[in-house]
Scaffold this motif. Structure first.
Motif, mmCIF file in Angstrom:
data_model
loop_
_atom_site.group_PDB
_atom_site.id
_atom_site.type_symbol
_atom_site.label_atom_id
_atom_site.label_comp_id
_atom_site.label_asym_id
_atom_site.label_seq_id
_atom_site.Cartn_x
_atom_site.Cartn_y
_atom_site.Cartn_z
ATOM 1 N N ARG A 310 17.265 87.517 -60.087
ATOM 2 C CA ARG A 310 18.241 86.696 -60.810
ATOM 3 C C ARG A 310 18.455 87.216 -62.227
ATOM 4 O O ARG A 310 19.218 86.646 -63.007
ATOM 5 N N LEU A 311 17.756 88.308 -62.572
ATOM 6 C CA LEU A 311 17.943 88.991 -63.863
ATOM 7 C C LEU A 311 17.914 88.027 -65.052
ATOM 8 O O LEU A 311 18.866 87.925 -65.832
ATOM 9 N N GLN A 312 16.787 87.335 -65.192
ATOM 10 C CA GLN A 312 16.636 86.451 -66.343
ATOM 11 C C GLN A 312 16.313 87.256 -67.590
ATOM 12 O O GLN A 312 16.185 88.474 -67.544
ATOM 13 N N ASP A 313 16.188 86.560 -68.722
ATOM 14 C CA ASP A 313 16.152 87.257 -70.009
ATOM 15 C C ASP A 313 14.955 88.182 -70.176
ATOM 16 O O ASP A 313 15.048 89.198 -70.865
ATOM 17 N N PHE A 314 13.819 87.860 -69.559
ATOM 18 C CA PHE A 314 12.670 88.752 -69.685
ATOM 19 C C PHE A 314 12.928 90.073 -68.970
ATOM 20 O O PHE A 314 12.472 91.122 -69.402
ATOM 21 N N THR A 315 13.667 90.036 -67.873
ATOM 22 C CA THR A 315 13.968 91.262 -67.137
ATOM 23 C C THR A 315 14.970 92.128 -67.887
ATOM 24 O O THR A 315 14.832 93.353 -67.935
ATOM 25 N N THR A 316 15.978 91.511 -68.490
ATOM 26 C CA THR A 316 17.042 92.264 -69.150
ATOM 27 C C THR A 316 16.779 92.503 -70.626
ATOM 28 O O THR A 316 17.624 93.084 -71.308
ATOM 29 N N LEU A 328 24.808 97.121 -60.095
ATOM 30 C CA LEU A 328 25.033 96.702 -58.715
ATOM 31 C C LEU A 328 23.986 95.661 -58.366
ATOM 32 O O LEU A 328 22.790 95.924 -58.464
ATOM 33 N N GLN A 329 24.433 94.470 -57.979
ATOM 34 C CA GLN A 329 23.517 93.374 -57.693
ATOM 35 C C GLN A 329 23.502 93.087 -56.194
ATOM 36 O O GLN A 329 24.491 92.603 -55.630
ATOM 37 N N ILE A 330 22.375 93.400 -55.545
ATOM 38 C CA ILE A 330 22.172 93.037 -54.144
ATOM 39 C C ILE A 330 21.408 91.728 -54.129
ATOM 40 O O ILE A 330 20.256 91.663 -54.554
ATOM 41 N N ASN A 331 22.055 90.664 -53.670
ATOM 42 C CA ASN A 331 21.401 89.359 -53.672
ATOM 43 C C ASN A 331 22.018 88.477 -52.605
ATOM 44 O O ASN A 331 23.234 88.507 -52.389
ATOM 45 N N VAL A 332 21.180 87.702 -51.941
ATOM 46 C CA VAL A 332 21.672 86.809 -50.898
ATOM 47 C C VAL A 332 22.510 85.680 -51.479
ATOM 48 O O VAL A 332 23.337 85.084 -50.782
ATOM 49 N N ALA A 333 22.333 85.389 -52.761
ATOM 50 C CA ALA A 333 23.081 84.320 -53.427
ATOM 51 C C ALA A 333 24.194 84.910 -54.280
ATOM 52 O O ALA A 333 23.929 85.694 -55.199
ATOM 53 N N ALA A 334 25.425 84.528 -53.991
ATOM 54 C CA ALA A 334 26.550 85.014 -54.790
ATOM 55 C C ALA A 334 26.404 84.599 -56.244
ATOM 56 O O ALA A 334 26.822 85.312 -57.159
ATOM 57 N N PHE A 335 25.790 83.438 -56.474
ATOM 58 C CA PHE A 335 25.563 82.947 -57.832
ATOM 59 C C PHE A 335 24.821 83.988 -58.658
ATOM 60 O O PHE A 335 25.127 84.200 -59.836
ATOM 61 N N ASP A 336 23.809 84.637 -58.055
ATOM 62 C CA ASP A 336 23.031 85.654 -58.757
ATOM 63 C C ASP A 336 23.714 87.013 -58.738
ATOM 64 O O ASP A 336 23.627 87.780 -59.697
ATOM 65 N N ALA A 337 24.367 87.338 -57.633
ATOM 66 C CA ALA A 337 24.948 88.675 -57.478
ATOM 67 C C ALA A 337 26.052 88.952 -58.480
ATOM 68 O O ALA A 337 26.331 90.116 -58.799
#
Length: 620
Positions: A310-316, A328-337
């Motif tokens: 979900r690429l939260q602030d600690f990751t980014t 490129l975001q591979i994620n089952v949830a469009a909200f996150d992708a």
């Protein structure tokens, strides 16, 4: 032949537990197991007579486990699910009032981490005859208000069962939500105590055994085409493995994919362990708590491919770690992708990786791979430099108190590949993410989506219940231990041994460092900077009072010897060691923590000037 219209008369509580007992899950290897491994329960006013009696009748098929704190038992249930890659679940039932609201923090934790758990708090009387009952919340303008309303914003699905027949609609929706790879999280069914005991003629078909299978959603063909087009221009791609890699059970597939195309792989907190630390493509944690190697590669990469994050602030690094780069975001949830203006590739991680791999191998890659032949070699070199730093940071100190890193090094030297490390909040997750050498999926269990102090020991119990053959190491600071430690007694009671290494830095060392980094004076974090006199707490003695074995050690050498004794012990074991609150591992990253624009302290003014400069690196 059974009559399809036949019914069975049950109380609402009996119908609930009968339904749960007949839900099953089919694993990828074909094994069929009960979906619910059991129910954690603390009985009291509002659930002991209704659901308590119902659970007693099915105790042989749906075990009931007693805990000591409602928040703690819900943490244990959540950890059990996380350790099972969201494939098996537990439920939690509480009394009315504080018993129920004690679980709200755990519900928020499950919601933030996308982890399913079924919460069954007791509630006031639906018929209102004896109102106001003990522990009832009274709203002068709305008699429908209840303490359990607190669960509404932190539940993926919430219902108050005011009539027994409402279960026929609500329970299937609850199960669907718990197992939905996109929308999964906490489900709360509030159970008015009178309705729990009311009878109804339920259809027999409602209780037919049902086997569920994980849903694997493929990506849209047009999105695959767009992703291949983006990949065809990438010379230096970096893969980021998130928790979705583990929940989709595609860690081995990701490792093969990375090796085949020469892509280094960094890991989020939730995704750490996707690759063995010695895998040739592994470069360690990413972001604020990541390795210098992974963060440098993120700066140099020309394409970031996030898988199941979900690429939260600690990751980014608060959107500065790879700002402006194609994503490129591979994620089952469009909200996150769609986050961070990414090119979305919506689908199950395992399925989508196979789609990409099949397309690339079928010739949808250019004549020769565009990836720089030296890119992976460069990544290996950076990672080797970080591993050399690890060796230096984790060696025992020549004198003085050890750092967190030195304690973790000692634990790692005494660990086995099958061991699991469990942690949650404070400074330790940062040190673990940077330094812990994870041995593959299931070896690293961190709750960091909600960073909840107090999760650690309860979480360790949940992991042990999920993986009884593995040794579970809980690393916890004194601050978190004091917040919630009661499930240590539960681990002893249930015969589920965990090894707790308690690092006593005499306060909230992590926040003390952050406070000073923001220009603040040391204040209200370490014992020495608080009002009153600092207590001398004997944590080892306290653990013994809870039924565990324990000891204090004075240094790293003694710690390693104590770990050997803990391994040989027949029950939960706590080892206490004092550590230096001032030392942490620097990786040069930045995290956006707002600094006061006005202050009389020169240190705060200087920190604010640095803050304004660092904010310029954020894209918007």
């Amino acid at each position: 032949m059974k009559n399809p219209n036949s019914t069975i008369r049950l109380t609402m509580a009996q119908a609930l537990v009968k339904f749960l007992s007949n839900q099953f899950i089919q694993q990828d290897d074909g094994r069929v197991e009960p979906l619910f491994a059991g129910v954690f329960a603390i009985f009291g006013h509002g659930n002991v007579a209704g659901i308590g009696e119902a659970l007693y009748q099915v105790r042989d098929t749906l075990p009931t486990l007693r805990a000591h704190n409602e928040q703690g038992m819900a943490h244990a249930a959540i950890a059990f699910t996380k350790a099972n890659d969201r494939r098996r679940l537990m439920a939690c039932t509480t009394s009315v009032g504080p018993g129920a609201t004690n679980m709200v923090t755990a519900a928020a934790l499950a919601h933030a981490n996308r982890l399913p758990v079924l919460l069954l708090p007791g509630d006031h009387f639906a018929n209102r005859k004896p109102d106001p009952v003990l522990q009832q919340i009274e709203d002068f303008g709305n008699p429908n208000t209840a303490a359990s309303d607190c669960f509404i914003p932190v539940s993926r699905y919430f219902d108050r069962i005011n009539r027994p027949e409402q279960l026929i609609h609500s329970l299937p929706v609850a199960i669907q939500t718990l197992l939905d790879p996109i929308n999964c999280g906490p489900v709360t069914l509030a159970l008015p105590q009178d309705v729990q005991a009311e009878a109804y003629d339920y259809p027999q078909s409602f209780f037919a055994p049902t086997t569920h299978r994980p849903r694997r959603q493929p990506a849209d063909a047009a999105e695959i085409f767009d992703a291949l087009k983006l990949l065809s221009h990438a010379k230096k791609p970096l893969l980021i493995a998130g928790g979705g890699v583990l929940y989709s059970q595609c860690a081995a597939q990701l490792a093969d994919f990375a090796a085949r195309y020469g892509m280094p792989v960094a890991e989020t907190q939730a995704g750490k362990g996707s690759l063995h630390w010695q895998h040739p493509c592994a470069v360690g944690g990413i972001g604020v708590t990541g390795s210098a190697a992974a963060n440098q590669l993120a700066q140099e990469a020309d394409l970031i491919i996030a898988v199941g994050s979900r690429l939260q602030d600690f990751t980014t690094q608060s959107r500065t770690g790879f700002a402006g780069k194609p994503l490129l975001q591979i994620n089952v949830a469009a909200f996150d992708a769609h986050k961070h203006q990414a090119l979305p590739l919506v689908g199950d991680a395992r399925t989508v990786l196979k789609q990409l791999d099949d397309a690339l191998q079928a010739g949808n890659w250019p004549e020769s791979s565009p990836i720089d032949a030296n890119w992976l070699s460069h990544a290996k070199q950076l990672n080797q430099q970080w591993q050399q730093k690890y060796e230096a940071l984790t060696q025992p100190p020549l004198s003085g108190l050890p750092s967190d890193a030195q304690v973790l090094g000692a634990i790692k030297r005494q660990s086995q590949p099958s061991d699991v490390v469990v942690c949650a909040a404070g400074g330790l997750p940062g040190e673990l993410h940077k330094l812990w050498r994870a041995e593959g999926p299931g070896s690293y269990h961190l709750e960091y989506g909600f960073s909840c102090m107090g999760y650690e020991i309860a979480g360790g119990l949940g992991v042990k219940l999920a993986a009884p053959a593995r040794e579970v190491f809980v690393v916890v600071g004194d601050g978190s231990y004091l917040m919630l430690n009661s499930e240590l007694a539960s681990s002893v009671m249930l015969g589920q041994k965990i090894i707790v290494v308690l690092l006593d830095n005499r306060g909230f060392g992590c926040i003390n460092r952050l406070q000073q980094g923001c220009g603040g004076a040391p204040f209200n974090n370490l014992w020495r900077d608080c009002e009153g006199s600092a207590p001398d707490i004997d944590f080892a003695l306290h653990a013994r009072a809870l039924g565990a074995l324990s000891e204090k050690v004075a240094n790293v050498a003694e710690l390693e010897q104590a770990i050997s004794r803990a391994r040989a012990a027949d029950r939960s074991y706590l080892i206490e060691i004092k550590t230096d609150p001032a030392v942490s591992t620097d990786n040069g990253s930045w995290w956006d923590v707002a600094i006061p624009a006005v202050s009389s302290r020169d240190e705060v003014q200087q920190a604010f000037a640095r803050y304004q400069s660092q904010q310029q690196q954020q894209p918007y």
